[in-house]
Design an enzyme around this catalytic site. Sequence first.
Site, PDB file in Angstrom:
ATOM      1  N   LYS A   1      -0.688  -4.043  -3.404  1.00 52.43           N
ATOM      2  CA  LYS A   1      -1.990  -3.444  -3.092  1.00 52.43           C
ATOM      3  C   LYS A   1      -2.027  -2.041  -3.693  1.00 52.43           C
ATOM      4  O   LYS A   1      -1.455  -1.106  -3.169  1.00 52.43           O
ATOM      5  CB  LYS A   1      -2.215  -3.374  -1.583  1.00 52.43           C
ATOM      6  CG  LYS A   1      -3.600  -2.829  -1.213  1.00 52.43           C
ATOM      7  CD  LYS A   1      -3.855  -2.930   0.275  1.00 52.43           C
ATOM      8  CE  LYS A   1      -5.235  -2.387   0.614  1.00 52.43           C
ATOM      9  NZ  LYS A   1      -5.331  -0.934   0.396  1.00 52.43           N
TER      10      LYS A   1
ATOM     11  N   SER B   1       0.811  -1.208   0.000  1.00 53.98           N
ATOM     12  CA  SER B   1       0.000   0.000   0.000  1.00 53.98           C
ATOM     13  C   SER B   1       0.851   1.269   0.000  1.00 53.98           C
ATOM     14  O   SER B   1       1.625   1.488  -0.918  1.00 53.98           O
ATOM     15  CB  SER B   1      -0.955  -0.065   1.198  1.00 53.98           C
ATOM     16  OG  SER B   1      -2.109   0.681   0.979  1.00 53.98           O
TER      17      SER B   1
END
Length: 397
Positions: free
Chosen positions: A336, A311
């Site tokens: 992600k 992320s």
Amino acid sequence: LAATLFLTSASILPSPALAGSSDYTALSDEQKAVAEAWRIVDSNFFDRTFNNQDWFKMRQDSVKKKYKTMDDANVEITNIVSTLGDKYTRYLPPAKYQSMVDAATGTLAGVGVEISTDKEANTVIVADTEPISPAFRGGIRKNDVFLEVDGTRFDDGKGTPDEVASKLRGPEGSKVGVVIKRDDKTLDFILTRQPITITSVRSYMSEKSVPGEKIGVIRIKSFSGTTASTVQERLEDLKKQGATSFVLDVRGNPGGLLPGGVDTAALFLPADKPVVFVVDKKGVQDNQSTYKDGIDLESPLAIVVNGNTASAAEVMTAALKENQRATVVGDQTFGKGIIQTIRQLGYKNGGVAVTVAKYETPLHNNINKSGIAVDVSAECNGEDAAICIPNSVLTRK
């Protein structure tokens, strides 16, 4: 893994489609909770086809159901969001919601432990302790196993880190009893809660020997709104200690707040360099670039990653890699490439996390479900993150 988040809050409002209906006030609190969760997802979810299903009929059916308890309503909310085909859009029980808010904002009242799970033993454990915290001063250490907190047992294999965290939190100055297992011993602690500032950034001088260089390491455990300023402070401190080359250690970093990753990358990049492209539910692209020169544009820089680097940590890593500012070492990252917001629900009922956008790297790569390939594959399992990095990467040219 934690989501890359934009933190917002939602007031207790009826679904717009229901607000004008004469029977809205006749709905039970449980039905209103379901309607509110549906409304939040409807307003924010990235996929406007809602996984190619009749999303409005789902709302109509769900608010007609009778729920005996709020727990029943929460099961319905969980079922509704599970139909969207996105594991990151989900219902957050109160303990989970509060843990995510605390982690993102960086401050909470508790005893100062980071909590994780030992999947093999099916136990909740201490992943780390904050320096000078009640837990550290009291004698709790990394890898201790939680057996009981504040009178609630957690030795049945069913407890979660969020449930343990909710028991450890409480009013400042109050006491909490903790029973842990360490090796074959059971130990009891009485700790006094105090305000805790989460230390997501730590730094140290590496013991790695590189001719002509001294290596400074900055460990980033997660990204919050203060991460970039703290990294800058740590970088300047390491330089005062003689560091000439640097390592950013984001192994196991699950993400956090997107601006934290963007601003940290900008510390090492010249002005007008792309950092990330964010595409929202309407297809509008936000091009986030550096607006001024960073504080270090020349020192050798390596980033150590692994399969749990995700992320916002991947945003930073890709920005520095694709702008040819850093060498990435370790294992392929998690992958992600989508962004969530978390919205609070009424009735003290937790919240919902909703995927609101996707991002692309500076070279317009979509890393979702694929991750970032490393420049140098290496086993980087030690505490000193620099040990696994080839000397050539950390040597000034």
